[in-house]
Design a protein around this motif. Structure first.
Motif, mmCIF file in Angstrom:
data_model
loop_
_atom_site.group_PDB
_atom_site.id
_atom_site.type_symbol
_atom_site.label_atom_id
_atom_site.label_comp_id
_atom_site.label_asym_id
_atom_site.label_seq_id
_atom_site.Cartn_x
_atom_site.Cartn_y
_atom_site.Cartn_z
ATOM 1 N N ASP A 1 36.019 -13.738 66.576
ATOM 2 C CA ASP A 1 34.630 -13.760 67.036
ATOM 3 C C ASP A 1 33.717 -13.272 65.924
ATOM 4 O O ASP A 1 34.047 -12.333 65.193
ATOM 5 C CB ASP A 1 34.440 -12.884 68.272
ATOM 6 C CG ASP A 1 33.164 -13.233 69.022
ATOM 7 O OD1 ASP A 1 33.244 -14.003 69.994
ATOM 8 O OD2 ASP A 1 32.081 -12.760 68.623
ATOM 9 N N ARG A 2 32.543 -13.901 65.819
ATOM 10 C CA ARG A 2 31.609 -13.525 64.751
ATOM 11 C C ARG A 2 30.904 -12.198 65.025
ATOM 12 O O ARG A 2 30.434 -11.533 64.106
ATOM 13 C CB ARG A 2 30.569 -14.624 64.527
ATOM 14 C CG ARG A 2 29.583 -14.806 65.665
ATOM 15 C CD ARG A 2 28.429 -15.725 65.267
ATOM 16 N NE ARG A 2 28.889 -17.047 64.869
ATOM 17 C CZ ARG A 2 28.414 -17.708 63.803
ATOM 18 N NH1 ARG A 2 27.497 -17.162 63.045
ATOM 19 N NH2 ARG A 2 28.858 -18.907 63.531
ATOM 20 N N ASP A 3 30.794 -11.802 66.282
ATOM 21 C CA ASP A 3 30.161 -10.520 66.615
ATOM 22 C C ASP A 3 31.056 -9.341 66.250
ATOM 23 O O ASP A 3 32.286 -9.467 66.227
ATOM 24 C CB ASP A 3 29.883 -10.441 68.120
ATOM 25 C CG ASP A 3 28.542 -11.012 68.509
ATOM 26 O OD1 ASP A 3 27.812 -11.479 67.626
ATOM 27 O OD2 ASP A 3 28.247 -11.001 69.717
ATOM 28 N N SER B 1 27.763 -23.426 68.467
ATOM 29 C CA SER B 1 28.596 -23.168 67.295
ATOM 30 C C SER B 1 28.514 -24.270 66.255
ATOM 31 O O SER B 1 28.617 -24.007 65.061
ATOM 32 C CB SER B 1 30.056 -22.985 67.730
ATOM 33 O OG SER B 1 30.652 -24.239 68.023
ATOM 34 N N ASP C 1 37.143 -9.178 65.111
ATOM 35 C CA ASP C 1 35.697 -9.374 65.244
ATOM 36 C C ASP C 1 35.041 -9.395 63.871
ATOM 37 O O ASP C 1 35.666 -9.114 62.845
ATOM 38 C CB ASP C 1 35.081 -8.310 66.143
ATOM 39 C CG ASP C 1 35.252 -6.897 65.600
ATOM 40 O OD1 ASP C 1 35.897 -6.716 64.550
ATOM 41 O OD2 ASP C 1 34.741 -5.952 66.232
ATOM 42 N N THR D 1 33.514 -15.204 60.828
ATOM 43 C CA THR D 1 32.865 -16.466 61.165
ATOM 44 C C THR D 1 33.777 -17.623 60.812
ATOM 45 O O THR D 1 34.188 -17.769 59.660
ATOM 46 C CB THR D 1 31.536 -16.614 60.410
ATOM 47 O OG1 THR D 1 30.654 -15.550 60.793
ATOM 48 C CG2 THR D 1 30.869 -17.941 60.723
ATOM 49 N N SER E 1 34.058 -21.306 59.978
ATOM 50 C CA SER E 1 33.107 -22.300 59.478
ATOM 51 C C SER E 1 33.580 -23.729 59.672
ATOM 52 O O SER E 1 32.770 -24.663 59.630
ATOM 53 C CB SER E 1 32.837 -22.055 57.993
ATOM 54 O OG SER E 1 34.042 -22.096 57.244
ATOM 55 N N ILE F 1 37.892 -19.476 57.679
ATOM 56 C CA ILE F 1 37.058 -18.302 57.930
ATOM 57 C C ILE F 1 36.237 -18.028 56.681
ATOM 58 O O ILE F 1 36.763 -18.046 55.557
ATOM 59 C CB ILE F 1 37.932 -17.079 58.270
ATOM 60 C CG1 ILE F 1 38.741 -17.352 59.543
ATOM 61 C CG2 ILE F 1 37.076 -15.832 58.452
ATOM 62 C CD1 ILE F 1 39.742 -16.261 59.871
ATOM 63 N N GLU F 2 34.939 -17.822 56.861
ATOM 64 C CA GLU F 2 34.072 -17.567 55.713
ATOM 65 C C GLU F 2 34.585 -16.382 54.905
ATOM 66 O O GLU F 2 34.864 -15.309 55.457
ATOM 67 C CB GLU F 2 32.632 -17.300 56.180
ATOM 68 C CG GLU F 2 31.915 -18.546 56.689
ATOM 69 C CD GLU F 2 30.468 -18.267 57.039
ATOM 70 O OE1 GLU F 2 30.008 -17.112 56.861
ATOM 71 O OE2 GLU F 2 29.777 -19.198 57.495
#
Length: 437
Positions: free
Chosen positions: A39-41, A179, A139, A142, A144, A160-161
């Protein structure tokens, strides 16, 4: 639950740690040696709203079928909810509901679920997953893009970035409606799914309140049918608080300033929510959320999809939140995925999954595609016969103010315990057609 004796694969990735992603991870953990949730958060350690769930600070509820399904996927969940002071509610006995000009009967219907804040529910579910030895929740990362094999026939992991690609035997995309990851399909030669839309322009304004005295109910719902556009709901949640959400359609929106917000509550067609506000103290500032349209990406209509990729939850469909269907729909989609994982090969999952997932969504979408079109300003993909359905269900709503069995059956349909056809049982059809309402 324990992993299957013969796992389907070594590693599964879930993109997104909202309710769709969390329930999908619980299902996958029964079939894969390892499951990673991304999750990006930065996920909070307590029950606070987070940026990735912008509606998280507003009223949420589980429909009773979703409630029962979560109880099966997370066996300790109900104990956690009770320990955290969530409220167990009978949707008739404990709810004061004014709709189509009448107050529904308050009886012991047996249709039950929990009232709590969305962040508290997510925290309890997330903690259950973290305690499972084969699930890893990451967590602040991101995703991509999807990773593909050389001929673009199969998804092999995610990018993943700032990191090397992460490989997987299966990727489940629960990243949400915004997204953009589905655009990655077009870049690898796949057709983008067509999207059904219903434009509603709904704005929520919510404040957490604490009543100064106990109440003999646990919720109020005041829903204004057209031409009215202003409505409100208030639920008892944990810690003695009540969440009060006011909402309005098509430009008639509740303000965020306290004076204007209270004025909007006083303008509703019944005084009950305004009276509860006047008898309470605010606990939080007023939060606002704008929902423009329901949308459904029709992955089930595509002739070709890559292997080892499945879409669930809001990445497929997001509903007008006033109907409270989103969390239940995501949970039932995850449950459908679990049945598929237990009955067929992983290599064919991409062809077997879209239709059962669409069947779950359609149960909810039918309500959205008729109810929202009660407002003449609503535009988009209406369900054929919506006007006739709305005429009939309005009569059922009004009869539910006088007949116990009609009230109970309406609630069972609303909570997906029974199909819509049950509202045409002769014991409901005859009075709905021939009695004055």
């Amino acid at each position: 639950a324990a992993i299957s004796d013969i796992p389907m694969g070594h590693h599964a990735i879930v993109i997104g740690a909202s309710m769709g992603g969390l329930t999908a991870a619980a299902v996958l953990a029964q079939h894969f040696e390892h499951v990673t949730v991304l999750d990006r958060d930065r996920l909070p350690g307590d029950a606070t709203p987070r940026n990735g769930v912008p509606q998280g600070g507003h009223v949420h509820n589980l429909l009773s079928r979703g409630d029962a399904t979560l109880g099966r996927l997370f066996p300790t969940l109900f104990e956690q909810l009770q320990r955290n002071d969530a409220q167990r509610v009978d949707w008739s006995r404990d709810v004061r509901w004014h709709h189509h000009g009448v107050w529904k009967k308050r009886i012991a219907s047996g249709v039950e679920s929990w009232f709590m804040t969305r962040p508290m529910l997510e925290q309890c579910v997330r903690q259950d997953l973290i305690n499972r030895p084969n699930v890893h929740v990451r967590d602040g990362v991101t995703v991509s893009a999807y990773q593909f094999n050389p001929d673009n026939s199969t998804v092999t992991g995610v990018q993943i970035e700032g990191e090397a690609p992460l490989g997987a035997d299966l990727v489940v995309d629960c990243a949400g409606r915004r997204s953009g990851l589905s655009d990655c399909l077009a870049a690898h030669g796949y057709t983008k799914p067509k999207t059904q839309r219903i434009k509603v322009d709904v704005v929520y304004s919510t404040c957490m309140m604490r009543p100064r005295a106990p109440q003999d109910f646990k919720a109020i719902a005041q829903i204004a049918p057209p031409p009215g556009k202003r409505s409100g709901v208030t639920f008892a949640v944990e810690n003695g608080n009540w969440m009060v959400t006011l909402f309005g359609y098509h430009g008639d929106h509740p303000p965020r300033d306290p004076q204007g917000w209270r004025g909007f509550a006083r303008s509703l067609n019944q005084p009950d929510i305004a009276a509860l506000i006047d008898a309470s103290e605010p606990v939080t500032d007023i939060r606002k959320y704008h929902f423009t349209e329901s949308l459904w990406r029709r992955f089930d209509k595509l002739a070709r999809l890559p292997e080892r990729l499945v879409h669930l939850g809001d990445s497929v469909c997001s509903f007008n939140p006033i109907y409270g269907q989103g969390m239940t729909s995501a949970t039932l989609q995850a449950e459908a995925l679990g049945r598929l994982l237990g009955t067929g090969a992983l290599e064919t999952l991409h062809t077997r999954a879209p239709r059962p997932i669409a069947n779950v969504i359609n149960e909810c979408w039918q309500a959205v595609a008729s109810e929202d079109f009660r407002h003449p300003e609503t535009t988009g993909d209406a369900m054929p016969g919506a006007n006739i359905i709305n005429w009939y269900t309005r009569r059922v709503h009004r009869l539910a103010s006088r007949h116990d069995h009609i009230e109970t059956e309406f609630l069972r349909v609303m909570h997906m315990e029974a199909g819509f056809a049950s509202l045409f049982h002769p014991s409901i059809l005859a009075p709905a057609l021939f009695r004055p309402v």
